[in-house]
Structure formats: structure tokens, C-alpha cells
Design a protein around this motif. Structure first.
Motif, PDB file in Angstrom:
ATOM      1  N   ASP A 116       0.147  -4.233   7.871  1.00 23.60           N
ATOM      2  CA  ASP A 116       1.564  -4.091   8.211  1.00 23.60           C
ATOM      3  C   ASP A 116       2.370  -5.231   7.595  1.00 23.60           C
ATOM      4  O   ASP A 116       1.904  -6.372   7.518  1.00 23.60           O
ATOM      5  CB  ASP A 116       1.756  -4.098   9.726  1.00 23.60           C
TER       6      ASP A 116
ATOM      7  N   LEU B  21       7.643  -2.860   8.096  1.00 21.12           N
ATOM      8  CA  LEU B  21       7.142  -1.571   7.650  1.00 21.12           C
ATOM      9  C   LEU B  21       5.640  -1.518   7.888  1.00 21.12           C
ATOM     10  O   LEU B  21       4.905  -2.419   7.472  1.00 21.12           O
ATOM     11  CB  LEU B  21       7.450  -1.352   6.172  1.00 21.12           C
TER      12      LEU B  21
ATOM     13  N   ARG C  77       1.759  -0.035   7.573  1.00 23.38           N
ATOM     14  CA  ARG C  77       0.939   0.350   6.422  1.00 23.38           C
ATOM     15  C   ARG C  77       1.024   1.864   6.211  1.00 23.38           C
ATOM     16  O   ARG C  77       1.020   2.645   7.154  1.00 23.38           O
ATOM     17  CB  ARG C  77      -0.507  -0.063   6.656  1.00 23.38           C
TER      18      ARG C  77
ATOM     19  N   LYS D 212       3.534   3.557   4.909  1.00 24.87           N
ATOM     20  CA  LYS D 212       4.851   4.151   5.121  1.00 24.87           C
ATOM     21  C   LYS D 212       5.814   3.724   4.022  1.00 24.87           C
ATOM     22  O   LYS D 212       5.590   2.734   3.311  1.00 24.87           O
ATOM     23  CB  LYS D 212       5.414   3.770   6.485  1.00 24.87           C
TER      24      LYS D 212
ATOM     25  N   LEU E  49       1.939  -2.532  -3.077  1.00 27.54           N
ATOM     26  CA  LEU E  49       3.345  -2.511  -2.705  1.00 27.54           C
ATOM     27  C   LEU E  49       4.125  -1.978  -3.908  1.00 27.54           C
ATOM     28  O   LEU E  49       4.057  -2.542  -4.998  1.00 27.54           O
ATOM     29  CB  LEU E  49       3.831  -3.924  -2.349  1.00 27.54           C
TER      30      LEU E  49
ATOM     31  N   GLN F 142       2.620   0.007   1.118  1.00 24.95           N
ATOM     32  CA  GLN F 142       4.017   0.171   1.511  1.00 24.95           C
ATOM     33  C   GLN F 142       4.833   0.587   0.297  1.00 24.95           C
ATOM     34  O   GLN F 142       4.510   0.211  -0.844  1.00 24.95           O
ATOM     35  CB  GLN F 142       4.601  -1.125   2.094  1.00 24.95           C
TER      36      GLN F 142
END
Length: 821
Positions: free
Chosen positions: A304, A329, A331, A333, A434, A466
Motif C-alpha cells: 500500500d 492508494l 495495492r 488500484k 508504479l 499502483q
């Protein structure tokens, strides 16, 4: 450079990673550390990063206490050490650089080892720097501040340099003499002498021919002057040349010895340099953290992302007033950020991306405490205009190609992870990557672009840790309503001030505010209405809804801010009232204490009068009945004063549980008004306790458990006995006593009876003034005459409630316990 490396290079360029590394390099001390900072290595090893971040925190705290590590000049000695491996001899400047570097590292190591309590990890690292004062000290002993060898670098060098200096003086003297010789002086171009090829010469006119005998060592550029070494100084010049060569050989020998001394420790020097380099980079990270007001994040195991109060590091270092934002945010999403242009959407993306790279480089983050961030395997960013003139690609085509490259790269990562973890090959879990995309799929037909953007987002969110995306597409703002993998966010805009707030609000979408902004800027109302009429009905409704949500959020935030201020004011008011109440209570206690003290002073005066009356009775000058009446009056006053003595408030207590009555535990006895120690388990509703110096049985119903330290304070003070009608002492005839101490014991051994009784009366008066419950008279055993006289005397005293033999541990029959009324 392969395609994958090119993608990562472009990502870091768009995020400004090189600029941040340059900031780190500027805070490094040595040139080698600066070069390493510009090529800062990133790691995914959690244990390595945890250890590195711990060290950076220690170094940052040293700077915060204004005790920075003393980094001196540290040179890059790798070339010199390699030369020594080939048995080379180092020049003087190189040896001086080695000495300066080793001296700086030794000083740094001593400083950090002394910080063992406050910076234990850095102190442990510094222990890896071996003290090499034997080397840098030897070099320093040989060289002067000008970098030249001292004359006394060796005894041979000292003698040779003296010989050279003497020859130089002789030559100077002889050359001056020759310039005055008439047969030579008339052929000189000028009255001076100089050196050519390290030999003394005279400037002779070229037209003089061989008038001056000697060796010609050249001529001037014009040819008008020739430089002649006179025949008379050829021998001295030869001697000087030989002496200078001897000096050179001795200096070379000394440099060779020093080089050999260094060569014997090349491995140790190399180790010291590596430790010093690591410490230099740690200190650079710490200095950057101080300038950024950065903190250490937790490394998220769940994956997260929770950045609290995140600030863009480059903007902060540039002195720009940066609005801090919370970026949260989970993990797997995607965060869809919408809102007006220039509102801070791209800054949020870059902040998250830079933080992801910074933590992998062992840097503290410009975030508030209690932030956490995953260790991302990969950070991918598509920000800005991706138009490629070289490849003849439009902005849309180049942008789309970049996104497809991202998908391809993430798919390869997924395959690699599946091979590494074959136990669950069918389960597709988001990878720790990311992905940051600014204005996804723009530059094409809006309807087709929106559909393509949604399809790409759904595919990307399956493969990333993310996903942060900025967009103006209205359809994408509705995506979180039916796909839990996506979350809306918006950046605020103040219509009154006509400027963005740069604040990120997670949970609701934003609007571009295009028409409201146009109206504020003076767009004619008929044009604005025409624009609204051209918009589809659904679009109008969505824009109105988004604007209403933004207004409600602004109102809610304002109300929350007012509530926080009101709560803070209420808390401050409550603190003030509590302080005032405590002050009033303290003032009241002091006033009671002063009144009680004054009353005790009066009582002392009355006891003095009583003592005088006793003396008058012994002398036959006073009636015994009148003395007893006076004694009763004084005792009554003492009891009245004692009943109004200021008493400490009882401690806070809690209900009693059976486990609270184990031997050794502490309880509060309500009837006695003090704490006691449980001596045995309860039997038939009663329990034996020690109260002060007394053991007694009390009912369990009279006991409570103290919850603060005041009960312990009462117990340590001896549980002052309540006098004069205190209802808590009603009941069994139990008198708690304070154990025997030096202060409450009067030593009467060896004294005559009349002397002992006078001292005892004075001691009892003082004990009463001090509010004591009991005192001890130490009379010894002996014949027992003094003990009997004391006990018979106090039986007649109105201030004595009871007497008994002291407990064995307090002296037994050698001591009498006197309990005061």
C-alpha cells in the motif's frame, strides 16, 4: 542501450531524477562521492534499505543537534594505489594528498565512534576505518606547509642542502666580484647575472667577441646578448651541480621510503576509502533530508502507498511554497486525478514517482511521519509531450506507443514472477510497479480516446502495484462507481480567487471549471449560454454534479477547519481552567499550612508556660490541681490544632479484585486513610496488613486498590495518623506507627535522670510541633533505673497516648515507643 533501459531512462528524466541526484551530489564532500551520487544506485533489497535508512536517520539527527560529522578533504587515491601496486614511487603532491585523506578519515572515525550511544550504527561503521596515523604522521613530519620536504626530513638531506646553500653563496659573491672587474664590466650588456641551464652566467654584448673568457650558454632573442659562464666560476658551478644532484637523489630516496610505507597498507587504505565513501554518501543523504525536512517512511510489506503531507522535493529545494498532499492508494488500484489545468495534477504524479525512486536510493522522503511506501520493482512514467520528430510520430502516436511499451514490459515482469513463484502459476497478482500517466490518450477523437483510455487502464491496473493517472475525460470519472479497482481524486480550484488550491482530495472527481473560469474572465453571457447548450444533457448534469460535489467538499473542509479551531480553543480553555484550579488548591493548602503552623507556634509557647509551671510546682510555688487544669487546657488545644492539620487528598482507587490481595501487594485502607502492604491471603473476610510500622487485621470491605502514585507517597511518608475526632480512626483501638529512624529517636543513654527528663520534655514538644505520631526514647538496658523513670514520667504527660516496649527489630526493651495524642 536496450529498449527497457531506454524506457526507464526516459521515466527518470521526466520525473526530474537527475536533478535530484545533482542536489545530492552538491551535498557530498569528496569528488568521488559526488560522482557516485550522480550515478546513485537503486536497490530492491529491503534489508539493505532498512539498514541504510537507519544510518541516514542517525546522521540527520546529528545535523539536527548541530553536531555534523567532520568531513575533511578526502581525495580519490585509486590511481595512486594502483601505481604503488606496480612498485612505483609517488610524487610529493600525491603523498600529501594521501596524508590529508588518511588524517581526515581518522578524525571522522574518532568522532563517530564517540557517538556510540546516539548513533550506534554509524559508530559501528566507523570502526571499520583503521587508524593509519603511522603513515600520515610520517608524511606530515617530512613536509612543510609549502609542500616541500623539510631540511630535517633526513640528516643526509640536511647536510646536502647546507652544502648547496654554501656553494650558492660563494657563486653569488664571485659573480658580483667579476661584474666589477674593469676588463669584464665594459663588455656587459647590463649589471646583473642570471642562470642558464642551472649555471651562473653574465650578459655579454654580442659584439665583444671573445673578450670575456668562458662558456657560452645561449643568446637573447634579439641576438644582441650572449650569456657567458666566466672561466673563473666554472669549477664552482660544477661543484654546485654535483651538490644539487646529490640533494635530488636524497629527496628521491625519501619519497621512495614514504611510498613504500604507504604501499605496505594499500589494502587497509582502500578499505578505509570505501568506508569513508559510504559515510560521505550517508551524510549527503542526511544533509538533503535536513533541507527537505524529510522523514523515514515505513517500507510497506502489503504494497500500500500512504504518503502523508507529501511535497515535491525539487520544488521544495527551489524555495517554492509547496502545498503538501496526502496520496493514499492500496495495492492493485488506480487513482484517477481530475480537475482544472495547472491545478497540481502533474505535480502529484511526479511527487509519487520521485518518492518511489528516492526510497530505493536510501533517501528520506519529504513526507510527514507515519508514511509508508512499497519498494517498487519498476517505476514507469509518461508525462508531458511525447511527440517524436526523429521518428516522425505525432503526440498521440508517440504517447500510445509508450503505453504499449509499458504493457509489454509489465507482461515480461509477470512472466518472470510466475517462473520465480511456480506454486501459483494461474493466479495473476498485481506486480510491485508504479505507473504514472499524465493526460492519458489525448490528441485524438475524444470519444474514441476515452474508450481506448478505459481499456488501457483496465489492462494496466491488472499488472501494476499502483496506477496514478490524470484525465479530463468525463467518462473515466464514472469508472470507480462500478469498478472497485479505481478511485477518484481531484485538485481544488478557488473560483473567487481564480486560482487552483493545489490540494488533492481523494474520493471525488473534479471538473475543469472551463465555463466558470471563462465567465470570470469576462466571457459574454450569451456565448457562455450557447456553449452550455451545445454540451450534451448528460455532460451538463455530470459537470453540475461534479461542481456541486466540489462546493460541498469545500464547505465541509471549511466546517472541519472551524471545528478543529473550536476544539483547539476549548482544549486550551480547559487546560487554563485546570491550571487555575490547581493553583487555587495549592494556594489553599499553603494558607492552611501557614494557619496550622501559627497555631502550633502558639501551642509551643503554651507548653513552655506549662514547663515553667511544673518547675514552680517542684519548687513548691504552685498548686498541683492548678497545674493539672493548665495541662488539660494545653492538651485540648493540641488536639484541636491536630484535627485541622492540612491533609493530602486520598489517592484515586479502583474496585478490589481477589488477585489484588496477594502477599506483597499494595492496598488503600479507607478507615485508616493510607496505603498498606498485604501480608497474608484473606481469611473469613479479613486480611492482615502492615500499616506503617504496625501489623493489624482489617476487613476486606475497607480496602481498595490505588491507581496512582499518591498512595505510595502516603505509604512512604509513614501514613500520618489522624488526630482529634477524625471519623476514619473510629473503630478498633489500632494506632499506626512510623518505624524508628534517626529523626524520631532521642538517645538518652549515659544521662542523669533529671537531665534525661528535661531533654525528653523538649523532644516531645518539638515532635508535637512537627506533627509526629510517635517517637522513641533510647535509654539502654543497664540497671533499668533510667527506663523506669522515663516510663513513670510520661505516664503523667497529657501528650502521651500510650507507651510500650519497642519491637525487637527496633531495639526491644532498650527502647520505649511513645505514641502522641
Amino acid at each position: 542501450m536496450d529498449h527497457q533501459a531506454e524506457i526507464e531512462r526516459r521515466t527518470r528524466s521526466e520525473l526530474g531524477w537527475s536533478e535530484l541526484k545533482e542536489q545530492l551530489a552538491r551535498r557530498s564532500h569528496s569528488q568521488r562521492a559526488q560522482a557516485e551520487a550522480r550515478e546513485l544506485a537503486l536497490t530492491e533489497n529491503v534489508a539493505t534499505l532498512e539498514a541504510l535508512l537507519d544510518r541516514v536517520v542517525e546522521a540527520r539527527d546529528l545535523h539536527a543537534r548541530r553536531e555534523p560529522p567532520p568531513f575533511g578533504e578526502v581525495h580519490d587515491l585509486r590511481a595512486a594505489l594502483k601505481r604503488l601496486e606496480k612498485e612505483g614511487v609517488l610524487a610529493a603532491p600525491t603523498l600529501l594528498s594521501i596524508a590529508e585523506t588518511l588524517r581526515s578519515l581518522d578524525r571522522l572515525a574518532r568522532f563517530l565512534r564517540a557517538q556510540g550511544e546516539r548513533a550506534p550504527r554509524l559508530a559501528k561503521d566507523a570502526a571499520g576505518i583503521i587508524d593509519l596515523e603511522s603513515i600520515w604522521g610520517a608524511i606530515d613530519d617530512c613536509f612543510g606547509p609549502d609542500g616541500e620536504l623539510y631540511d630535517n626530513a633526513s640528516s643526509e638531506l640536511y647536510d646536502l642542502r647546507r652544502r648547496t646553500a654554501d656553494l650558492h653563496r660563494q657563486l653569488t659573491k664571485e659573480m658580483k666580484r667579476l661584474m666589477d672587474v674593469p676588463t669584464i664590466a665594459k663588455h656587459l650588456q647590463d649589471r646583473f647575472f642570471t642562470e642558464r641551464e642551472n649555471r651562473f652566467v653574465l650578459p655579454v654584448r654580442a659584439d665583444a667577441g671573445g673578450a670575456v673568457e668562458g662558456i657560452v650558454h645561449g643568446s637573447s632573442s634579439s641576438g644582441a646578448t650572449v650569456f657567458v659562464e666566466p672561466r673563473q666560476v666554472i669549477g664552482l658551478n660544477n661543484q654546485l651541480k654535483v651538490a644539487q644532484m646529490a640533494v635530488y637523489r636524497e629527496e628521491a630516496r625519501i619519497l621512495s621510503e614514504l611510498s613504500q610505507l604507504v604501499a605496505e597498507e594499500t589494502e587497509t587504505i582502500a578499505t578505509n576509502l570505501e568506508v569513508g565513501l559510504d559515510l560521505d554518501l550517508i551524510d549527503a543523504r542526511a544533509r538533503l533530508a535536513v533541507d527537505l525536512d524529510a522523514t523515514r517512511p515505513r517500507l510497506s510489506e502489503r504494497g500500500d502507498l500512504r504518503l502523508r503531507g507529501a511535497r515535491h522535493p525539487l520544488l521544495a529545494l527551489a524555495g517554492v511554497e509547496v502545498v503538501a498532499n496526502d496520496i493514499h492508494l492500496e495495492r492493485g488500484k488506480g487513482l484517477l486525478i481530475s480537475g482544472p489545468n495547472a491545478g497540481g495534477k502533474t505535480v502529484c504524479l511526479k511527487t509519487a514517482g520521485l518518492c518511489a525512486l528516492m526510497v530505493r536510493g536510501g533517501l528520506l522522503l519529504p513526507v510527514d511521519p507515519d508514511s509508508e511506501i512499497p519498494i517498487y520493482r519498476r517505476v514507469l512514467a509518461e508525462i508531458g509531450d511525447a511527440q517524436s520528430l526523429e521518428q516522425n510520430l505525432s503526440t498521440f502516436t508517440a504517447h500510445l506507443k509508450q503505453l504499449l511499451d509499458f504493457l509489454s514490459l509489465l507482461e515480461r515482469d509477470e512472466v518472470t514472477t510466475t517462473i520465480e513463484q511456480p506454486s501459483s502459476p494461474r493466479r495473476r497478482a498485481p506486480q510491485r510497479s508504479l505507473v504514472l500517466i499524465d493526460e492519458i490518450v489525448t490528441g485524438t477523437d475524444p470519444r474514441q480516446g476515452e474508450g481506448l483510455a478505459r481499456a488501457l487502464l483496465e489492462e494496466l491496473v491488472n499488472r501494476t502495484g499502483q496506477l496514478l493517472v490524470t484525465t479530463h475525460y468525463e467518462g473515466l470519472k464514472a469508472l470507480p462507481t462500478h469498478d472497485h479497482r479505481f478511485v477518484n481524486a481531484n485538485v481544488g480550484f478557488d473560483l473567487e480567487q481564480m486560482q487552483p488550491t493545489f490540494t488533492l482530495h481523494i474520493g471525488t472527481p473534479g471538473t475543469s471549471f472551463a465555463l466558470p473560469v471563462a465567465r470570470k474572465l469576462g466571457l459574454a453571457e450569451r456565448v457562455a449560454q450557447r456553449a452550455e447548450s451545445l454540451l450534451e444533457h448528460a455532460e451538463n448534469e455530470l459537470s453540475a454534479l461534479l461542481k456541486d460535489l466540489a462546493d460541498q467538499r469545500s464547505k465541509l473542509l471549511a466546517e472541519q477547519d472551524e471545528a478543529r479551531k473550536a476544539r483547539a480553543q476549548a482544549d486550551e480553555l480547559e487546560r487554563r481552567h485546570r491550571r487555575k484550579l490547581a493553583e487555587l488548591k495549592e494556594q489553599g493548602q499553603r494558607a492552611l499550612g501557614r494557619g496550622h503552623g501559627e497555631a502550633l507556634a502558639e501551642l509551643k509557647s503554651a507548653r513552655v508556660d506549662l514547663s515553667r509551671a511544673r518547675k514552680a510546682l517542684r519548687e513548691g510555688k504552685l498548686d498541683e490541681e492548678k497545674l493539672r487544669q493548665l495541662d488539660r487546657q494545653v492538651s485540648g488545644a493540641a488536639r484541636a490544632i491536630g484535627s485541622h492539620e492540612p491533609r493530602p487528598e486520598p489517592p484515586e482507587t479502583k474496585p478490589l479484585a481477589i488477585e489484588d490481595l496477594s502477599p506483597g501487594s499494595e492496598v488503600y485502607v479507607t478507615r485508616l486513610g493510607g496505603s498498606a502492604e498485604v501480608l497474608s491471603a484473606p481469611r473469613k473476610g479479613r486480611v492482615e496488613v502492615r500499616f506503617g510500622g504496625m501489623r493489624t487485621l482489617v476487613s476486606v470491605d475497607e480496602l481498595k486498590v490505588p491507581t496512582d502514585t499518591r498512595a505510595r507517597a502516603l505509604k512512604r511518608a509513614g501514613t500520618t495518623k489522624r488526630r482529634g475526632g477524625d471519623p476514619r480512626l473510629d473503630g478498633p483501638k489500632v494506632v499506626p506507627t512510623q518505624g524508628r529512624t534517626v529523626d524520631n529517636t532521642l538517645d538518652l543513654r549515659g544521662k542523669r535522670v533529671d537531665e534525661a527528663l528535661r531533654e525528653l520534655d523538649a523532644f516531645l514538644d518539638q515532635a508535637l510541633l512537627e506533627g509526629r505520631d510517635n517517637v522513641y526514647a533510647l535509654h539502654g538496658r543497664g540497671t533499668g533505673a533510667l527506663r523506669s523513670a522515663i516510663r513513670e514520667h510520661v505516664q503523667r504527660s497529657p501528650v502521651i497516648a500510650d507507651t510500650r516496649e519497642a519491637d525487637p527489630e527496633e531495639g526491644g526493651d532498650a527502647v520505649t515507643l511513645l505514641e502522641l495524642r
